[in-house]
Design an enzyme around this catalytic site. Structure first.
Site, PDB file in Angstrom:
ATOM      1  N   GLY A   1       0.834  -1.197   0.000  1.00  0.00           N
ATOM      2  CA  GLY A   1       0.000   0.000   0.000  1.00  0.00           C
ATOM      3  C   GLY A   1       0.861   1.236   0.000  1.00  0.00           C
TER       4      GLY A   1
ATOM      5  N   ASP B   1     -10.006   3.576  15.969  1.00  0.00           N
ATOM      6  CA  ASP B   1     -10.204   3.169  14.577  1.00  0.00           C
ATOM      7  C   ASP B   1     -10.761   1.753  14.499  1.00  0.00           C
ATOM      8  OD1 ASP B   1     -10.352   3.685  11.910  1.00  0.00           O
ATOM      9  OD2 ASP B   1      -8.257   3.237  11.482  1.00  0.00           O
TER      10      ASP B   1
END
Lengths: 358, 411
Positions: free
Chosen positions: B68, B187
């Protein structure tokens, strides 16, 4: 049935307890080991006649001076207490892994503060940070040591301190005062650091003790070894002992209440030992500017020349690894600069320029 | 497996010391300057490298699991025991490194994972850096994908309320543990809930975590992936606690039951999110949340939706049972002071009522395989996964691994 986790259980799993807490003996042994190892690795000896050696005592004195400097700088920047404590502990922990002979604190302490700022999420920009500590242009140096410092910390960045515990005590003790529980307590003893002299209500006494303990825990605690030897909770009560022993003793006894005698005796012993260290701290023992210059001149003579070039070894230029010509250009430039610098410093190692260092 | 066991590690550089130490002028190049300079006595200059390489050399890096913008994730195994698998998350060096050094996210993740040891929190085995200042986190190997993949694979995965109870219980234990340690995760979402080989849920990605603040110390409200963000943060509250995580857990709970994101605002912005929360839970007002109108960012659609009744909730989430719905309502309570705490959630009768939570070995197993771990870990905190599109399809195209192996299917 499940048993709820206690704060003690949690603290015992912390890295601070598992990796960075010592007994006086193991702490001393670790320091000696680090110092000896650094000496053994020195590839060269000064060719001065009879140079005074750089001793472990020098090392501790220098570190204390730089811890003090960190504290002063952080206070000047109005950084929060826990952040300051974190930075100072980074410095202290780093120098259990490395000796100043390998990496002089002058090269390291700003990085400790910068890392602490990031860990505490101050979101201060690096340039801003450097400008405020009067170190513009040292960006590469500060960044170059980041990985080095983190490695020296064993990649552990959490530092637990007494700040929150002390605030918690304040809330509890104010409650006790309001309930009248503190009536009839004896006056603070001789040498107590609290400014309270018996005037007004018990709430005033609590606040005065808090303020005094906070002072003790914010500076002397950082300049002694208490962080390596005691838990934050022990430090809280030790700070209070120094501030107002009578009040602290009363509250501690209340807290320990149902513990068996042996355990509470052990807790009291730890708190007393910690309080003794805190009370015994003498500001006069911190090296002044001249003292520091003298020690650093000697360090300069002895230090490992192989670790001089921090930027060349760990610099951001390396991190940019293969990001086009510009990075390459920059990297070369930095390397050249660093090489030049270390050559100059290398010359000084044998030359006459020593006294100038400051 | 076609993975190369080659270490992605260059040989140690020549001793840097030589660059700065005046070389003996003999020019023989045999390094005869002093006997204790031999390889057996490591030089101080390389002590740092040594500490790192000791750690680095414990692992044999294998194939890339995901890549990523923020990190690459590799599979690796212990040199001493090839059966012991780990995942190595190699943080990419971005342009920001030149600006401020090692990133906040990385520091936060290291900080909290070093401290939190719990069966339902991903384990950080070690951290090391490589020569060119790359940061590598050695993490627990979690080959069963993540909860998001399970939820989304409606074609081939079916699961029961007992399975949901088991997963949620593991999540709640992890959250209780974080909060007991004074850590807010900030999160929580299905793709940060990874699944271990034995089916256990592991809370991952602490890149947005922070310690609970002292009283009066302000915190950012711009945190938590938007679909899982609680109303108080949309209203820009700067003082909050564990309740923000509980809201996210409630969203995950609802998503597990209905297999759809509870508050799927589209486009993903704050206004649409507030609108959706009002529609589905009720409009936050002074009556149901005293003080809410004083929050800086308090704006709600002008048409006030009354708080949804128990029956409204039951109509949508009946499959989890009355107690389950009761718990869900209490986790998704608007007023964060009334919302259940992590401990309150664990004390709810839902967990001990029938059906029992499924045993680990009975839980559905196909969370998308090991690539998903790479997928989830490589993300930066707060990012939404590209919905519906199986990320794994785009992964590993560049590397030479012939076939992706689905660990789940091999069982």
């Amino acid at each position: 049935m499940t048993t709820p986790i206690t704060e003690d259980d949690l603290y015992r799993t912390s890295t601070q307890h598992r990796l960075w807490t010592f007994t006086p003996t193991t702490l001393a042994a670790r320091r000696t080991q680090t110092h000896t190892a650094a000496l053994a690795r020195l590839p060269l000896r000064p060719n001065h006649s009879n140079p005074q050696p750089f001793t472990q005592t020098d090392s501790l004195a220098l570190l204390r001076r730089y811890t003090s400097q960190l504290h002063t700088t952080a206070t000047h920047l109005s950084l929060p207490g826990p952040l300051t404590a974190t930075a100072c502990q980074y410095l202290a922990r780093f120098y259990l892994t490395y000796s100043p002979l390998t990496y002089p604190p002058r090269q390291i302490y700003k990085t400790c503060l910068w890392l602490a700022c990031k860990v505490h999420g101050t979101h201060l920009g690096l340039n801003d940070f450097l400008r405020r500590i009067g170190s513009e242009g040292e960006k590469d140096v500060v960044l170059a040591a980041e990985f080095l410092v983190l490695g020296g910390l064993g990649w552990v960045v959490e530092v637990k301190g007494p700040g929150q515990g002390l605030k918690g005590w304040l809330v509890e003790a104010v409650g006790l005062a309001e309930e009248g529980e503190l009536e009839g307590l004896g006056m603070p003893g001789e040498g107590a650091r609290t400014v309270w002299k018996g005037e007004g209500a018990a709430g005033g006494r609590v606040r005065a003790a808090y303020a005094a303990a906070k002072g003790v825990l914010e500076r002397p605690a950082l300049l002694t070894d208490v962080w390596f030897l005691f838990s934050p909770a022990q430090m809280v009560f030790a700070g209070l002992m120094v501030a107002d022993g009578v009040l602290a003793g009363f509250c501690l006894e209340r807290k320990l209440g149902p513990l068996d005698v042996e355990v509470s005796e052990r807790v009291l012993e730890a708190v007393r030992a910690c309080a003794e260290m805190l009370a015994g701290f003498d500001e006069g023992e911190v090296l002044g500017r001249e003292g520091r210059e003298e020690v650093e001149a000697r360090l300069e003579m002895w230090r490992d020349p192989g670790t001089r070039d921090l930027v060349g070894r760990f610099g951001a230029g390396k991190a940019a690894g293969g990001q086009g010509e510009e990075a390459e250009e920059r990297r070369k430039e930095m390397k050249k600069e660093a090489r030049e610098k270390s050559r100059r410093e290398g010359d000084e190692l044998f030359g006459p320029g020593l006294a100038r260092k400051g | 497996m076609a993975a190369s066991p080659a270490l992605d590690v260059p040989p140690d550089p020549p001793f840097k010391r030589r660059k700065t130490t005046p070389e003996p002028t003999s020019g023989t190049g045999t390094g005869t300057d002093s006997p204790d300079d031999s390889a057996s006595a490591p030089l101080a200059a390389d002590l740092a490298d040594q500490l790192d390489s000791q750690e680095r050399k414990k692992y044999v890096k294998g194939k890339k699991l995901g890549s990523g913008q923020y990190a690459d994730v590799f599979e690796a195994h212990l040199l001493a025991d090839p059966k012991k698998l780990v995942a190595i998350k190699k943080i990419k060096v971005g342009p920001e490194v030149q600006e401020f050094g090692i990133s906040y996210d990385s520091l936060r993740e290291i900080r909290f994972l070093q401290e939190l040891h719990h069966p339902n929190i991903i384990k950080l085995h070690a951290v090391f850096s490589t020569k060119n200042q790359n940061l590598n986190l050695v993490l627990e190997h979690l080959p069963q994908g993540d909860l998001l993949k399970l939820i989304q694979d409606t074609q081939s995965i079916s699961y029961t309320p007992a399975d949901i109870k088991a997963w949620m219980l593991m999540l709640q234990r992890a959250i209780y543990f974080c909060h007991a340690n004074g850590v807010l995760h900030r999160d929580i979402k299905p793709n940060n809930l990874l699944i271990a080989a034995d089916g256990e849920i592991k809370l991952a990605d602490f890149g947005l975590a922070r310690p609970m603040a002292d009283p009066y110390q302000p915190m950012t409200y711009n945190t938590i992936t938007i679909w899982y963000r609680p109303p108080e943060l949309f209203f820009q509250a700067q003082h909050y606690g564990g309740a923000v995580d509980i809201w996210s857990c409630g969203c995950v709970f609802a998503e597990l039951i209905s297999r759809d994101v509870l508050f799927r605002a589209w486009p993903e912005n704050e206004i649409n999110m507030v609108k959706l929360i009002c529609e589905k839970v009720g409009t936050p007002t002074e009556e149901n949340w005293p003080g809410v109108s004083k929050l800086k960012g308090y704006v709600t659609p002008s048409e006030i939706v009354p708080i949804k009744t128990r029956d409204d909730w039951l109509a949508v989430f009946r499959s989890i049972g009355e107690l389950g719905v009761d718990l869900l309502i209490k986790m998704l309570t608007l007023d964060p002071r009334v919302r259940l705490t992590a401990e309150g959630v664990l004390r709810h009768p839902f967990w001990t009522a029938a059906p029992r939570p499924s045993r680990l070995e009975d839980l559905p197993r196909k969370g998308g395989g090991v690539e998903v771990m790479g997928d989830s870990l490589k993300q930066r905190g707060g990012e939404l996964p590209r919905n519906g599109e199986a990320n794994a399809a785009g992964v590993g195209r560049g590397d030479k691994v012939a076939r992706k192996i689905d660990f789940g299917a091999m069982k």
